[in-house]
Design a protein around this motif. Structure first.
Motif, PDB file in Angstrom:
ATOM      1  N   ASP A   1      42.376 -18.505   2.776  1.00  0.00           N
ATOM      2  CA  ASP A   1      41.451 -17.771   3.635  1.00  0.00           C
ATOM      3  C   ASP A   1      42.079 -16.427   3.972  1.00  0.00           C
ATOM      4  OD1 ASP A   1      38.872 -18.408   5.535  1.00  0.00           O
ATOM      5  OD2 ASP A   1      40.241 -16.984   6.466  1.00  0.00           O
ATOM      6  N   ALA A   2      41.278 -15.387   3.872  1.00  0.00           N
ATOM      7  CA  ALA A   2      41.801 -14.025   4.046  1.00  0.00           C
ATOM      8  C   ALA A   2      42.220 -13.744   5.489  1.00  0.00           C
ATOM      9  CB  ALA A   2      40.747 -13.007   3.596  1.00  0.00           C
ATOM     10  N   SER A   3      41.770 -14.585   6.431  1.00  0.00           N
ATOM     11  CA  SER A   3      42.099 -14.315   7.841  1.00  0.00           C
ATOM     12  C   SER A   3      43.365 -15.044   8.291  1.00  0.00           C
ATOM     13  CB  SER A   3      40.939 -14.777   8.733  1.00  0.00           C
ATOM     14  OG  SER A   3      40.901 -16.197   8.761  1.00  0.00           O
ATOM     15  N   TRP A   4      43.976 -15.834   7.403  1.00  0.00           N
ATOM     16  CA  TRP A   4      45.067 -16.695   7.845  1.00  0.00           C
ATOM     17  C   TRP A   4      46.393 -15.974   8.029  1.00  0.00           C
ATOM     18  CZ3 TRP A   4      43.997 -21.688   4.499  1.00  0.00           C
ATOM     19  CH2 TRP A   4      42.940 -22.386   5.112  1.00  0.00           C
ATOM     20  N   HIS A   5      47.249 -16.564   8.876  1.00  0.00           N
ATOM     21  CA  HIS A   5      48.564 -16.022   9.189  1.00  0.00           C
ATOM     22  C   HIS A   5      49.614 -16.729   8.329  1.00  0.00           C
ATOM     23  CE1 HIS A   5      52.203 -15.034  11.347  1.00  0.00           C
ATOM     24  NE2 HIS A   5      51.553 -14.300  12.206  1.00  0.00           N
ATOM     25  N   GLN A   6      50.384 -15.896   7.613  1.00  0.00           N
ATOM     26  CA  GLN A   6      51.417 -16.449   6.716  1.00  0.00           C
ATOM     27  C   GLN A   6      52.370 -17.428   7.371  1.00  0.00           C
ATOM     28  OE1 GLN A   6      54.135 -13.961   4.489  1.00  0.00           O
ATOM     29  NE2 GLN A   6      52.488 -12.495   4.228  1.00  0.00           N
ATOM     30  N   GLY A   7      52.702 -17.157   8.637  1.00  0.00           N
ATOM     31  CA  GLY A   7      53.726 -17.962   9.299  1.00  0.00           C
ATOM     32  C   GLY A   7      53.278 -19.364   9.661  1.00  0.00           C
ATOM     33  N   VAL A   8      51.968 -19.617   9.624  1.00  0.00           N
ATOM     34  CA  VAL A   8      51.468 -20.902  10.125  1.00  0.00           C
ATOM     35  C   VAL A   8      50.875 -21.767   9.009  1.00  0.00           C
ATOM     36  CG1 VAL A   8      50.021 -21.939  11.954  1.00  0.00           C
ATOM     37  CG2 VAL A   8      51.071 -19.742  12.337  1.00  0.00           C
ATOM     38  N   ILE A   9      50.766 -21.200   7.781  1.00  0.00           N
ATOM     39  CA  ILE A   9      50.101 -21.978   6.716  1.00  0.00           C
ATOM     40  C   ILE A   9      50.820 -23.286   6.400  1.00  0.00           C
ATOM     41  CG2 ILE A   9      48.729 -20.217   5.520  1.00  0.00           C
ATOM     42  CD1 ILE A   9      51.118 -19.633   3.726  1.00  0.00           C
ATOM     43  N   GLY A  10      52.143 -23.316   6.567  1.00  0.00           N
ATOM     44  CA  GLY A  10      52.887 -24.547   6.278  1.00  0.00           C
ATOM     45  C   GLY A  10      52.460 -25.692   7.183  1.00  0.00           C
TER      46      GLY A  10
ATOM     47  N   THR B   1      48.323 -24.356   1.187  1.00  0.00           N
ATOM     48  CA  THR B   1      47.434 -23.393   1.870  1.00  0.00           C
ATOM     49  C   THR B   1      47.993 -21.996   1.626  1.00  0.00           C
ATOM     50  OG1 THR B   1      48.726 -23.935   3.823  1.00  0.00           O
ATOM     51  CG2 THR B   1      46.546 -24.878   3.708  1.00  0.00           C
ATOM     52  N   PHE B   2      47.081 -21.043   1.433  1.00  0.00           N
ATOM     53  CA  PHE B   2      47.476 -19.672   1.103  1.00  0.00           C
ATOM     54  C   PHE B   2      46.977 -18.683   2.158  1.00  0.00           C
ATOM     55  CE2 PHE B   2      47.532 -21.809  -2.980  1.00  0.00           C
ATOM     56  CZ  PHE B   2      48.600 -21.225  -3.660  1.00  0.00           C
ATOM     57  N   ALA B   3      47.799 -17.665   2.422  1.00  0.00           N
ATOM     58  CA  ALA B   3      47.410 -16.563   3.307  1.00  0.00           C
ATOM     59  C   ALA B   3      47.704 -15.254   2.584  1.00  0.00           C
ATOM     60  CB  ALA B   3      48.202 -16.631   4.602  1.00  0.00           C
ATOM     61  N   PRO B   4      47.017 -14.176   2.980  1.00  0.00           N
ATOM     62  CA  PRO B   4      47.249 -12.896   2.305  1.00  0.00           C
ATOM     63  C   PRO B   4      48.670 -12.387   2.520  1.00  0.00           C
ATOM     64  CG  PRO B   4      45.493 -12.720   3.974  1.00  0.00           C
ATOM     65  CD  PRO B   4      46.021 -14.102   4.042  1.00  0.00           C
ATOM     66  N   GLY B   5      49.258 -11.842   1.442  1.00  0.00           N
ATOM     67  CA  GLY B   5      50.546 -11.147   1.541  1.00  0.00           C
ATOM     68  C   GLY B   5      50.251  -9.652   1.394  1.00  0.00           C
TER      69      GLY B   5
ATOM     70  N   TRP C   1      48.764  -9.737  -3.276  1.00  0.00           N
ATOM     71  CA  TRP C   1      49.454 -11.025  -3.460  1.00  0.00           C
ATOM     72  C   TRP C   1      49.014 -11.989  -2.371  1.00  0.00           C
ATOM     73  CZ3 TRP C   1      52.170 -11.786  -7.800  1.00  0.00           C
ATOM     74  CH2 TRP C   1      52.678 -10.673  -8.474  1.00  0.00           C
ATOM     75  N   ILE C   2      49.074 -13.289  -2.647  1.00  0.00           N
ATOM     76  CA  ILE C   2      48.890 -14.274  -1.582  1.00  0.00           C
ATOM     77  C   ILE C   2      50.070 -15.246  -1.601  1.00  0.00           C
ATOM     78  CG2 ILE C   2      46.369 -14.096  -1.414  1.00  0.00           C
ATOM     79  CD1 ILE C   2      46.087 -16.600  -3.079  1.00  0.00           C
ATOM     80  N   LYS C   3      50.427 -15.683  -0.388  1.00  0.00           N
ATOM     81  CA  LYS C   3      51.589 -16.569  -0.239  1.00  0.00           C
ATOM     82  C   LYS C   3      51.090 -17.967   0.063  1.00  0.00           C
ATOM     83  CE  LYS C   3      54.833 -13.201   0.187  1.00  0.00           C
ATOM     84  NZ  LYS C   3      56.077 -12.822   0.787  1.00  0.00           N
ATOM     85  N   GLY C   4      51.669 -18.956  -0.616  1.00  0.00           N
ATOM     86  CA  GLY C   4      51.261 -20.340  -0.404  1.00  0.00           C
ATOM     87  C   GLY C   4      52.396 -21.167   0.175  1.00  0.00           C
ATOM     88  N   SER C   5      52.021 -22.136   1.000  1.00  0.00           N
ATOM     89  CA  SER C   5      52.999 -23.077   1.529  1.00  0.00           C
ATOM     90  C   SER C   5      52.443 -24.478   1.316  1.00  0.00           C
ATOM     91  CB  SER C   5      53.236 -22.811   3.010  1.00  0.00           C
ATOM     92  OG  SER C   5      54.244 -23.662   3.491  1.00  0.00           O
ATOM     93  N   GLY C   6      53.243 -25.356   0.722  1.00  0.00           N
ATOM     94  CA  GLY C   6      52.735 -26.677   0.354  1.00  0.00           C
ATOM     95  C   GLY C   6      53.485 -27.821   0.996  1.00  0.00           C
ATOM     96  N   ARG C   7      52.765 -28.937   1.171  1.00  0.00           N
ATOM     97  CA  ARG C   7      53.370 -30.181   1.653  1.00  0.00           C
ATOM     98  C   ARG C   7      52.890 -31.307   0.744  1.00  0.00           C
ATOM     99  NH1 ARG C   7      55.455 -26.679   3.826  1.00  0.00           N
ATOM    100  NH2 ARG C   7      55.972 -26.367   6.024  1.00  0.00           N
ATOM    101  N   SER C   8      53.765 -32.284   0.493  1.00  0.00           N
ATOM    102  CA  SER C   8      53.418 -33.307  -0.491  1.00  0.00           C
ATOM    103  C   SER C   8      53.416 -34.716   0.086  1.00  0.00           C
ATOM    104  CB  SER C   8      54.375 -33.230  -1.680  1.00  0.00           C
ATOM    105  OG  SER C   8      53.845 -33.968  -2.760  1.00  0.00           O
ATOM    106  N   ILE C   9      53.068 -35.670  -0.774  1.00  0.00           N
ATOM    107  CA  ILE C   9      53.074 -37.090  -0.414  1.00  0.00           C
ATOM    108  C   ILE C   9      54.132 -37.784  -1.272  1.00  0.00           C
ATOM    109  CG2 ILE C   9      50.630 -37.088   0.243  1.00  0.00           C
ATOM    110  CD1 ILE C   9      49.977 -38.366  -2.467  1.00  0.00           C
ATOM    111  N   PRO C  10      54.608 -38.968  -0.880  1.00  0.00           N
ATOM    112  CA  PRO C  10      55.628 -39.660  -1.683  1.00  0.00           C
ATOM    113  C   PRO C  10      55.167 -39.831  -3.138  1.00  0.00           C
ATOM    114  CG  PRO C  10      55.310 -40.776   0.415  1.00  0.00           C
ATOM    115  CD  PRO C  10      54.262 -39.716   0.340  1.00  0.00           C
ATOM    116  N   GLY C  11      56.100 -39.608  -4.062  1.00  0.00           N
ATOM    117  CA  GLY C  11      55.792 -39.816  -5.474  1.00  0.00           C
ATOM    118  C   GLY C  11      55.300 -38.566  -6.194  1.00  0.00           C
ATOM    119  N   PHE C  12      55.174 -37.442  -5.448  1.00  0.00           N
ATOM    120  CA  PHE C  12      54.719 -36.199  -6.092  1.00  0.00           C
ATOM    121  C   PHE C  12      55.712 -35.108  -5.702  1.00  0.00           C
ATOM    122  CE2 PHE C  12      52.172 -32.308  -6.501  1.00  0.00           C
ATOM    123  CZ  PHE C  12      51.531 -32.515  -7.715  1.00  0.00           C
TER     124      PHE C  12
END
Length: 567
Positions: free
Chosen positions: A359-368, A384-388, A392-403
């Motif tokens: 989302d173009a309105s998101w804050h990079q520091g909170v996407i995680g 989740t991605f926020a504009p850089g 560029w856009i910056k993404g922060s990811g979280r996973s589940i066991p086994g991935f």
């Protein structure tokens, strides 16, 4: 919605019996055995049981290098990461090195301008502002090949201390200490960044003893740093293996006795928590987020200043500032979460293995954090991605066991080399940068890896429990005994499971289900947070035990993790 089921952890009877015969409480013996412990010695939380530093590759060289640098009065600058592990690692390095006579300062660049790790831009900034002879990275640096090369070009030596997974090539640093670098035989691969720094200080002190600068009596007491080591270790959600449990137990012990740094005490106070009954939960969910908020929204130097000051008034003022930033972070996060759920309005978990949202309105520091919340809700690896800057856009990811998230991004970048600009991280959390116009292509490539790697069974949320709890232990004394142990990542807090009759239920504040449950003629208050659907009369409940204090009396309350009808 995602399917959730309750499962009981297998408990090896023989190990459980041996622990019980070794004097361990019968329920704790069962809990420990089901978490892989077989020897009561692994439960020792004494400092003497800590793995010796000598097992870490290049740790001796790091001790010699730093002792030489102190003797030559060289100027050192710490370059820290901007999360709680980075802040505590920086504070431990500053306090420990200064106690041993080093001339040392720190710099925490703005993450949004300079990116992650020791980049050439950060080296240039550090050289300009601090003119160091030596840069020491804490909780970063293992992937900083270009940054270390730039430092070398400028005649600045680099010591890398890190715990992240390395790429195929290592930076050309003077010394690298990282339990996860190739050929490092250190048995605990799960040290946090702050744990690695603590070990480097132990090696430096040992080297200085060998040089006759200190003896056992005159050496600086590095155990005073364990409150900071415990805080960073828990907040970084690294696996609490035997070694990390010792570090955390020792830190908690100091906090409970009131032996902690002014900043840690101030964080307890501002969070409304009691240090005298400190638990890993307090560190992970009350203190850690207040430090992290500074790195997410502003500048982590506020958090580091709070941890390195000995002035109680200043520590309190900084802790209040951190608290205000955290409140702001919560507001931003709530808005972003609402937006994310709108984006995912027609998301069908049954048809998708992963989630990518921008989302173009998101804050990079909170996407995680938002990624983490969505992962909890849908039980899918989520980025989740926020504009850089500059498209560029910056993404922060979280996973589940086994991935394994970092490996998944690695595979995407190998299959489509032009898609990801840069990425890094762990199995459960990772970050990346892509072009904004590549978002759809990335989402598809990421989903393809999810489809290939994840089975339907892995995409079911499983609430792991320790089975039924004997009636005799539904007591506040037993809760106290459990609270005295170190639970956390990889050493899960106990969750019990049993059948109850639902005597009554009502909805609290439109958001939570308040229950009165009965088993064998005894009634218990229970609450299921964030859940409002009514339960049937007989229900199987997975729950944590909680001591609820109200009007001066303490009663046992069940915190419901999940419930399902008894068929």
């Amino acid at each position: 919605m995602t399917r959730t089921r309750i499962a009981t952890r297998p408990c090896p009877y023989r190990e459980s019996e041996l622990l019980r015969q070794g004097g361990i409480h019968p329920v704790l013996a069962r809990l420990y055995a089901s978490r892989g412990l077989s020897d009561a010695a692994e439960l020792s939380s004494e400092l003497a049981a800590l793995m010796p530093p000598s097992g870490l590759l290049h740790i001796g060289a790091a001790g010699v290098f730093l002792a030489d640098a102190i003797a030559a009065k060289k100027r050192m600058v710490i370059v820290a990461d901007y999360d709680c592990d980075g802040a505590t690692a920086c504070a431990v390095a500053i306090r420990g090195l200064r106690a041993m006579g080093a001339d040392v300062d720190f710099i925490v660049p703005n993450r949004f301008e300079y990116g992650y790790g020791l980049t050439p831009e950060i080296v240039e900034l550090t050289a300009r502002e601090k003119s160091p002879d030596i840069i020491i990275t804490v909780d970063n640096g293992i992937a900083s090949i270009d940054g270390v090369a730039e430092a070398n070009r400028r005649g600045i030596q680099v010591v890398v201390t890190d715990h992240h997974l390395p790429a195929d090539t290592l930076p050309d640093a003077a010394v690298i200490v990282n339990p996860n670098q190739p050929a490092c035989g250190f048995p605990s691969k799960h040290l946090a960044g702050v744990g690695v720094v603590f070990y480097v200080l132990l090696a430096l002190r040992a080297e200085m003893r060998q040089r006759g600068i200190y003896d056992q009596k005159t050496q600086p007491p590095l155990q005073n740093l364990l409150d900071l080591v415990a805080l960073g270790t828990v907040a970084d959600v690294v696996r609490l293996d035997t070694n990390n449990r010792i570090l955390v137990a020792q830190g908690l012990k100091r906090m409970r006795k009131g032996n902690m740094h002014a900043g840690v005490a101030a964080l307890f106070r501002v969070a409304g928590r009691e240090a005298r009954s400190a638990t890993p939960f307090d560190l992970g969910f009350a203190l850690g987020p207040r430090l992290n908020a500074a790195g997410r929204l502003q500048d982590m130097s506020l958090g580091i200043e709070c941890l390195i000051t000995d002035d109680e008034g200043r520590a309190w003022a900084l802790a209040q500032q951190l608290n205000d930033i955290n409140l702001k972070r919560r507001e931003i996060e709530a808005e972003m979460q609402d937006t994310a759920l709108l984006h995912l309005d027609d998301f069908e978990p049954a048809n998708s293995s992963t989630i990518s949202v921008f989302d173009a309105s998101w804050h990079q520091g909170v996407i995680g954090i938002v990624a983490s919340r969505l992962k909890e809700k849908f039980y899918r690896p989520t980025i989740t991605f926020a504009p850089g800057a500059d498209g560029w856009i910056k993404g922060s990811g979280r996973s589940i066991p086994g991935f394994h998230l970092r490996d998944a991004l690695d595979l995407v970048s190998k299959r489509a080399p032009s898609l990801i600009d840069k990425f890094g991280g762990h199995a459960m959390a990772a970050g990346l940068t892509i072009r904004a116009d590549a978002f759809d292509a990335f989402s598809q490539a990421f989903e393809a890896v999810g489809q290939a790697w994840l089975s339907q069974q892995q995409l079911e949320r499983v609430v792991e429990t320790d089975g039924p709890l004997e009636d005799a232990y539904y007591t506040t004394a037993f809760i106290e005994l459990m609270d005295g142990q170190v639970w956390g990542q990889g050493f899960a807090p106990p969750v019990f499971c049993d059948e109850f009759r639902v005597v009554s239920q009502r909805i609290l504040k439109e958001r939570h289900l308040k229950l009165l449950l009965e088993k064998n003629g005894v009634r218990f208050d229970a609450i299921w947070f964030g859940h409002t659907d009514a339960l049937g009369e007989r229900t199987r409940v997975a729950f944590r035990l909680d001591a609820n204090e109200y009007n001066g009396t303490t009663k046992v309350q069940l915190m419901v993790e999940h419930a399902e009808p008894v068929l």
